[in-house]
Design a protein around this motif. Structure first.
Motif, short mmCIF file in Angstrom:
data_model
loop_
_atom_site.label_atom_id
_atom_site.label_comp_id
_atom_site.label_asym_id
_atom_site.label_seq_id
_atom_site.Cartn_x
_atom_site.Cartn_y
_atom_site.Cartn_z
N THR A 70 -1.79 2.34 -7.97
CA THR A 70 -2.56 2.79 -9.13
C THR A 70 -2.50 1.77 -10.26
OG1 THR A 70 -2.19 5.13 -8.64
CG2 THR A 70 -2.73 4.59 -10.91
N ARG A 109 0.80 -1.21 0.00
CA ARG A 109 0.00 0.00 0.00
C ARG A 109 0.84 1.27 0.00
NH1 ARG A 109 -4.76 -1.52 -1.92
NH2 ARG A 109 -5.66 -3.24 -0.75
N ASP A 112 5.35 3.97 -6.25
CA ASP A 112 5.12 5.18 -7.04
C ASP A 112 6.10 5.25 -8.21
OD1 ASP A 112 6.87 5.67 -4.63
OD2 ASP A 112 7.35 7.47 -5.80
N ARG A 140 4.04 1.56 -1.27
CA ARG A 140 5.17 1.50 -2.18
C ARG A 140 4.66 1.44 -3.62
NH1 ARG A 140 8.28 -3.68 -0.77
NH2 ARG A 140 9.73 -2.81 -2.29
N GLU A 162 9.72 4.57 -6.83
CA GLU A 162 9.72 4.69 -5.36
C GLU A 162 10.70 5.75 -4.89
OE1 GLU A 162 10.25 0.27 -4.67
OE2 GLU A 162 8.44 0.66 -3.50
N ALA A 190 3.14 10.63 -13.82
CA ALA A 190 3.34 10.07 -12.49
C ALA A 190 2.20 9.13 -12.16
CB ALA A 190 3.45 11.18 -11.45
N ALA A 191 2.52 8.06 -11.42
CA ALA A 191 1.53 7.12 -10.93
C ALA A 191 1.71 6.96 -9.43
CB ALA A 191 1.67 5.77 -11.62
N ARG A 192 0.64 7.16 -8.68
CA ARG A 192 0.71 7.00 -7.23
C ARG A 192 0.77 5.51 -6.87
NH1 ARG A 192 -3.51 10.28 -8.10
NH2 ARG A 192 -4.96 8.64 -7.45
N PRO A 193 1.25 5.17 -5.68
CA PRO A 193 1.28 3.77 -5.25
C PRO A 193 -0.11 3.14 -5.30
CG PRO A 193 2.58 5.12 -3.76
CD PRO A 193 1.87 6.07 -4.68
N ARG A 233 7.55 7.88 -11.46
CA ARG A 233 7.58 9.23 -12.04
C ARG A 233 8.52 9.26 -13.23
NH1 ARG A 233 9.65 13.58 -8.31
NH2 ARG A 233 11.37 14.01 -9.74
N GLN A 258 -6.08 5.29 -13.99
CA GLN A 258 -5.47 6.39 -14.73
C GLN A 258 -5.15 5.91 -16.13
OE1 GLN A 258 -1.84 7.68 -12.85
NE2 GLN A 258 -1.26 9.09 -14.48
N THR A 279 1.30 -1.34 -7.80
CA THR A 279 1.18 -0.39 -8.90
C THR A 279 1.35 -1.16 -10.20
OG1 THR A 279 2.14 1.32 -7.52
CG2 THR A 279 2.09 1.73 -9.89
#
Length: 361
Positions: free
Chosen positions: A37, A6, A10, A8, A70, A32-35, A12, A210, A193
């Motif tokens: 996603t 949850r 991410d 970890r 990350e 960018a992708a959030r953790p 970019r 996304q 992710t």
């Protein structure tokens, strides 16, 4: 025990470029992708989505830009040092190894202890319904079962980031729909992710948190599926997303405002919209008995729950599609009038970019 990642995972990308000789495949990609996603790279063949995925995986070195996973700059690191898992389009299973041996092959290569390998194998096989198939060879499995083995090999690695390159393209339509649901449920359960490449908008719209729509090595639009459908940023996005896609009609100056080309006397937008493109989703337009935009049916395609009408507007200079519920057996040439939605999509006819929404008049 496979634990959710949850906090970890991410990703970019800052100005990623990639050239093959004089051909530029990626032109300054930043996203960018959030953790946790589920990010889908969507677009037609040759748009650069698979090249971008290979750059994230470390299988291709970018010509320029930075890649952070990350929070760690991994631009120059080999794939093995990036902490990611990948599922290929071809599944890449070893035909001479059993299902169990295929799943733990990567763990064995990384010298994970035998007891831990067995524990991860048992849990992953149970999760993906492969427990009874562990002794079989890939040639003894169906396409869907082989896909699950490829997924299991990625899951068992317990990496916080998983990359998928069109993994369902070799399956039939029914199985693709089933696997879409399974992959999405698995991603949500593990909290990883996921970056998923596809040219199939149904996969993108049904699975993604996304969507990054790509065109000619650039990002055309980066948005949620709902936003991508409701507010396409360009003519390309409007015509790529939707089945049928958005209809695009030329607007010209009329006596009281902007009119659809070939349909004089019916004002559909303010005067300043003349010269631009009017966008209409097929389901936002409806046949009416009273005043409306005049047209004639060119074709009626019955799809079970609905009928898609192809309508020549006015004198036939512009053509649009209309989705109506139920069965409507309308002959070619049938006249009808169409009611437009309260607000319409407008696009610049030169740049193709979206303009502010305007009310219909």
């Amino acid at each position: 025990m496979i634990a959710p990642h949850r906090l970890r995972g991410d990703i970019r990308l800052d100005g990623i470029t990639k050239s093959f000789g004089e051909t530029q495949a990626l032109a300054g990609i930043s996203l960018a992708a959030r953790p946790g996603t589920f990010l889908v790279l969507l677009g037609p063949s040759g748009c650069g989505k698979s090249t971008l995925l290979r750059v994230v995986a470390g299988l291709e070195a970018p010509t320029g830009g930075r890649l952070l996973l990350e929070g760690r700059d991994v631009t120059g690191l080999p794939p093995a040092q990036r902490g990611i898992a990948m599922v290929f389009q071809s599944y890449a299973l070893f035909p001479h190894l059993s299902v169990a041996e295929n799943i733990v092959f990567g763990l064995r290569a990384r010298h994970v202890a035998a007891a831990e390998r067995q524990g991860r194998l048992a849990e992953t096989a149970e999760m993906l319904g492969l427990t009874k198939l562990l002794g079989r060879r890939p040639g003894q499995l169906s396409g869907g079962q082989q896909q699950r083995v490829a997924l299991a090999r990625a899951v068992v690695a317990q990496a916080p980031i998983c990359l998928m390159d069109e993994p369902l393209s070799n399956l039939d339509a029914k199985l693709r729909a089933e696997m879409r649901r399974e992959i999405r449920a698995l991603q949500q359960r593990l909290g990883i992710t996921m970056v998923y490449v596809t040219h199939d908008q149904a996969e993108a719209m049904s699975m993604a948190d996304q969507v990054v729509l790509m065109r000619d090595g650039c990002v055309e639009q980066d948005a949620t599926p709902a936003e991508l459908y409701a507010r396409p940023a360009s003519v390309f996005a409007a015509s790529f997303i939707g089945t049928p896609p958005m209809s695009l009609l030329r607007l010209v100056s009329g006596q009281n405002g902007a009119e659809v080309a070939g349909a004089p006397g019916v004002t559909v937008a303010p005067a300043e919209a003349a010269g631009q493109l009017l966008g209409l989703r097929p389901e936002d337009v409806a046949p009416v008995d009273g005043p409306g935009l005049p047209g004639r049916v060119q074709a009626a395609e019955f799809l079970g729950a609905e009928t898609v009408l192809t309508v020549a507007v006015g004198d036939g200079a512009e053509v649009m599609q209309v989705r109506v519920p139920g069965h409507h057996a309308l002959a070619s040439g049938t006249p009808l009038r169409l009611k437009l939605p309260p607000a319409v999509h407008l696009f610049d006819s030169t740049s193709g970019r979206r303009l502010p929404d305007r009310p219909t008049t």
